[in-house]
Design a protein around this motif. Structure first.
Motif, PDB file in Angstrom:
ATOM      1  N   LEU A  14       0.900  -1.095   0.206  1.00 28.63           N
ATOM      2  CA  LEU A  14       0.071   0.013  -0.025  1.00 28.63           C
ATOM      3  C   LEU A  14       0.854   1.212  -0.031  1.00 28.63           C
ATOM      4  N   THR A  15       2.053   0.886   0.523  1.00 31.38           N
ATOM      5  CA  THR A  15       2.885   2.515   0.753  1.00 31.38           C
ATOM      6  C   THR A  15       3.151   2.531  -0.797  1.00 31.38           C
ATOM      7  N   MET A  16       3.926   1.307  -1.193  1.00 34.89           N
ATOM      8  CA  MET A  16       4.464   1.495  -2.534  1.00 34.89           C
ATOM      9  C   MET A  16       3.157   2.097  -3.709  1.00 34.89           C
ATOM     10  N   GLN A  18       0.961   4.045  -3.203  1.00 41.12           N
ATOM     11  CA  GLN A  18       0.905   5.638  -2.804  1.00 41.12           C
ATOM     12  C   GLN A  18       2.063   6.169  -3.455  1.00 41.12           C
ATOM     13  N   GLY A  19       3.127   5.630  -3.478  1.00 43.03           N
ATOM     14  CA  GLY A  19       4.240   6.108  -4.173  1.00 43.03           C
ATOM     15  C   GLY A  19       4.214   6.146  -5.505  1.00 43.03           C
ATOM     16  N   TYR A  20       3.682   4.988  -6.301  1.00 44.31           N
ATOM     17  CA  TYR A  20       3.520   4.935  -7.617  1.00 44.31           C
ATOM     18  C   TYR A  20       2.531   5.971  -8.130  1.00 44.31           C
ATOM     19  N   GLU A  22       2.067   8.888  -6.416  1.00 46.11           N
ATOM     20  CA  GLU A  22       2.653  10.168  -6.329  1.00 46.11           C
ATOM     21  C   GLU A  22       3.810  10.359  -7.390  1.00 46.11           C
TER      22      GLU A  22
ATOM     23  N   TRP B 207       9.914  -2.011  -6.459  1.00 43.40           N
ATOM     24  CA  TRP B 207       9.923  -0.566  -6.373  1.00 43.40           C
ATOM     25  C   TRP B 207      11.152  -0.073  -7.171  1.00 43.40           C
ATOM     26  N   ALA B 224       7.845  10.732  -1.538  1.00 37.70           N
ATOM     27  CA  ALA B 224       6.632  10.095  -1.231  1.00 37.70           C
ATOM     28  C   ALA B 224       6.323   9.750   0.108  1.00 37.70           C
ATOM     29  N   PHE B 225       7.307   9.549   0.912  1.00 40.39           N
ATOM     30  CA  PHE B 225       7.314   9.047   2.270  1.00 40.39           C
ATOM     31  C   PHE B 225       8.465   9.687   3.218  1.00 40.39           C
TER      32      PHE B 225
END
Lengths: 484, 484
Positions: A14-16, A18-20, A22, B207, B224-225
């Motif tokens: 899920l963090t990835m 969001q990163g993808y 963004e 990633w 992103a993070f």
């Protein structure tokens, strides 16, 4: 038993995701493959399983309001919230848009070949990774274990490992996979209900202990179940238990009924089985079968049979449902190609590792299975569906480039079948049935040479990369390492 | 994730239930105990876990119309239907009527002591056996494994075994149990949602592979993070990965942000961790932590620490979530006493076995835990709640009657707490919390001597039967064997 697959995932998916979004990578198309690297149980084959649950995953993958609220509540370690509201808003309307191709359940499979191929937006591919691996890894493992146990047993095997299994779904999926691998039945009632697999069972030691004495307990059981009477004879003393069972068996015969069997669950099973057979035969109960159980696996079963015990059926629990000697398959899910917006062709992706076995294979892959004219399988080729197969049809061992085999001239079939298109399951109902998968596994095992089914030190079946694909992979390593 | 516990059972529980009704035994009251016989992982303790799910089981145990229709469809092997319509009609209105007492989750426990005691009509006691064992066996196993891993780690441990775990609930329950045993967090988002346990995670190799190059991938992730940035440095080459992470870490510092850590997931972890620490320190990134992962368990973690690697936190997957080196606890559920209608006192029940460890213990049991005055635990006594404890307060090892210990004069507490009364859960919400259970486990581990927490060959803690109970058991064996 409903499972929330959308959250059955590692947080980093899920963090990835969001990163993808963004970083603008979310429109990149990706191709991932699921495969395993080593023969489970040091055997000679595996039985693919879990694809029906994979279809369930696709069918039920939506983020509910509750899911989104939970994710919104998570804090970032460095302060503030972990996820952006805009990303969570996207999740709310998220619909999977992947194509999935997979081997059909029950297929005999080998290390380094793709069991599942997923293509689609990289975010979608990642969001299903963990649940996909969870479905396929464990069930393939247990189906394989069951096939080994059944090959050793040469008689019906009932699986009853639920009480020792790893959680509720661990138990339920294990029971289903055990049937796919060849078990005749399971004790697990929920698995029976969910998957239409045969269930079996009679009574436990506590039944005997709850009555004033063993003979009374046996008589009461025969009374209640004249058509399903297998008596457990080892609560107090096995020899006496057999005598009591014989008494009840003869009484049943007088009533026109039949004592189906006796079960022995402790002690030296080979010795006790032979003793029991002698007593039953002497009493005229030749049709009363002997059921053995107690921490059995393929090795103990083979040893008991080697001693000449005549066993009608076997009960196998813990060591089957948990695949005790190797509790995970270790299957992985690796990115092998990407296609950025505007790109027309897939671009190879590779993960480098110090060890040859951990090097990934690039491309969009499928399996060709070649056959000898007598129906036995000759070799499996992993090939890129978008590249021409070299006319020599040569395979190269992915871990040892000196091992190669020419397969030209033999007939072949390809193994990956559509499971989902644009996020919608297209798997036929007949391909979701555990009983049909069992039949497929039996047919597949019949195409193996006996030497490949040996329990100890089996013959290794040739699986390799198509020659051109092998060369492409090597060139890519050289380039990424900066050697050329 | 709703689980249908009423059918999560072995078929023989249902056939026995019908048999009990038909033979008039259904009004007999029974007492069963769940316990395990051997220290898991050859360690010195276990952490009780799974009682919250046991409470869920009690709360949701009803046979639906669908359940009954499924059971009605089952055929007896010898012809006809397996179950009688009258029995199925009883199931339709069946309500559990058991009392359950159990140790509280997170309690440190030992072999041969009752973790759960169930009393009630024998049918009710049997119908929950399989699901109860499934809940408590697996979760106690994983909580224990987690405690061992955390003792070795001496730094936060994140559990991330879901992809290799045994099924969906296997994974979810494993994640919860891992936190109870001491893990700081899990990668498993569904476990986080269901059980309010901390979740963690950043990014995978894919990633990095999905970007044109590693540095670009790291920069995008940091963008992103900024408050949850741990960079995985081993996709292509670890040393180069560390250099790229340092570049991004320095850029983050310029923006007033912080690179929280780097993760190494392959290779010689001890050597790489020391090399990474040197590079990070030389670059002025002393506050960037090192996270290690890759098939770790308590043994590899201890070895890496012994080499002097400075590790900020650990990621532990497969070997924790599957308790790889011993994938089942092997706990059992044994009848120990019955009370027929009209009887006022419980009558002892015993299962005899050739091996001392498999002999059951009769009676209605609880545990007294004795303490030294400095707070360390001195010994556990298994006693019958309806018999006077001998004033010498002596315990006898159930497998070796020459090992005994006098505990008189020490303070004690009893360990079984009410979990259900007349089929209704009475477990307080605070006793269902995984985080509270974690705190309880930490407090319990603090009462152990260091020698009992050793990973290899720990000191054995004294657990035994109360002297009078031990003698009663021996007399019963002698009587059932017909020796006296």
């Amino acid at each position: 038993m409903k499972i929330d697959y959308e959250l059955l995932t590692d947080l980093y998916q899920l963090t990835m995701a969001q990163g993808y979004w963004e970083s603008g990578q979310n429109t990149t198309q990706a191709c991932f493959h699921m495969y395993f690297r080593d023969y489970p149980f040091k055997g000679g084959f595996a039985i693919a399983c879990g694809m029906a649950q994979l279809a369930d995953l696709i069918d039920s993958f939506t983020f509910t309001d509750e899911d989104v609220a939970y994710l919104a509540s998570l804090d970032a370690p460095g302060g503030g919230k972990l996820f952006n509201p805009a990303f969570l808003e996207r999740l709310r309307s998220f619909r999977l848009n992947v194509n999935i191709d997979a081997v059909v359940e029950g297929t005999v499979v080998f290390p380094h070949e793709p069991l599942v191929r997923v293509t689609g937006p990289i975010v979608d591919c990642q969001l299903i990774e963990t649940a996909l691996l969870n479905c396929v890894n464990f069930q393939t493992l247990v189906a394989t274990k069951a096939a080994r146990v059944c090959l050793a047993a040469q008689a019906p095997v009932a699986e009853f490992g639920l009480r020792r299994a790893q959680g509720a779904a661990g138990g339920v999926w294990a029971s289903r996979a055990a049937v796919v691998g060849g078990c005749a039945s399971t004790s697990n009632v929920l698995a029976g209900q969910l998957f239409d697999v045969p269930v079996s069972g009679t009574h436990a030691h506590s039944w005997v202990m709850s009555f004033p004495d063993e003979l009374t307990a046996f008589r009461a059981y025969a009374q209640a179940f004249p058509r399903n009477c297998v008596l457990l004879v080892d609560t107090y003393d096995v020899e006496q238990g057999i005598d009591h069972a014989i008494t009840v068996g003869l009484e049943m015969r007088e009533r026109g009924e039949r004592l189906a069997g006796i079960r022995i669950d402790s002690g030296d099973l080979a010795w006790l089985a032979k003793m029991a057979r002698g007593k039953l035969d002497a009493a005229g109960l030749q049709d009363c079968s002997i059921v053995l159980s107690n921490d059995l696996d393929e090795y103990t079963i083979q040893s008991i049979r080697d001693e000449g015990a005549q066993v009608g059926s076997w009960g196998v629990g813990t060591k089957l449902a948990c695949a005790y000697d190797q509790p995970t398959l270790g299957g992985v899910y690796k990115l092998s190609a990407t296609k950025a917006p505007g790109q027309s062709a897939w671009e190879d992706r590779l993960k480098i590792s110090e060890s040859a076995a951990k090097l990934t294979t690039p491309g969009v892959l499928d399996i060709r299975r070649y056959y000898y004219s007598d129906g036995r399988i000759a070799g499996d080729m992993v090939y890129d569906v978008y590249s021409e197969v070299d006319e020599r049809e040569v395979i190269v061992d992915p871990c040892d480039d000196l091992r190669m085999k020419k397969l030209a001239g033999k007939s072949f079939e390809t193994l990956l079948q559509p499971l989902a298109r644009d996020g919608v399951t297209v798997l036929k109902p007949s391909l979701r049935s555990a009983r049909a998968a069992q039949a497929r596994a039996q047919a597949g095992l019949a195409t193996l040479d006996e030497s490949q089914k040996r329990i100890l030190n089996p013959h290794t079946y040739p699986v390799g990369l198509e020659y051109g694909l092998f060369e492409r992979r090597r060139d890519l390593v050289v380039r990424l390492k900066g050697i050329a």
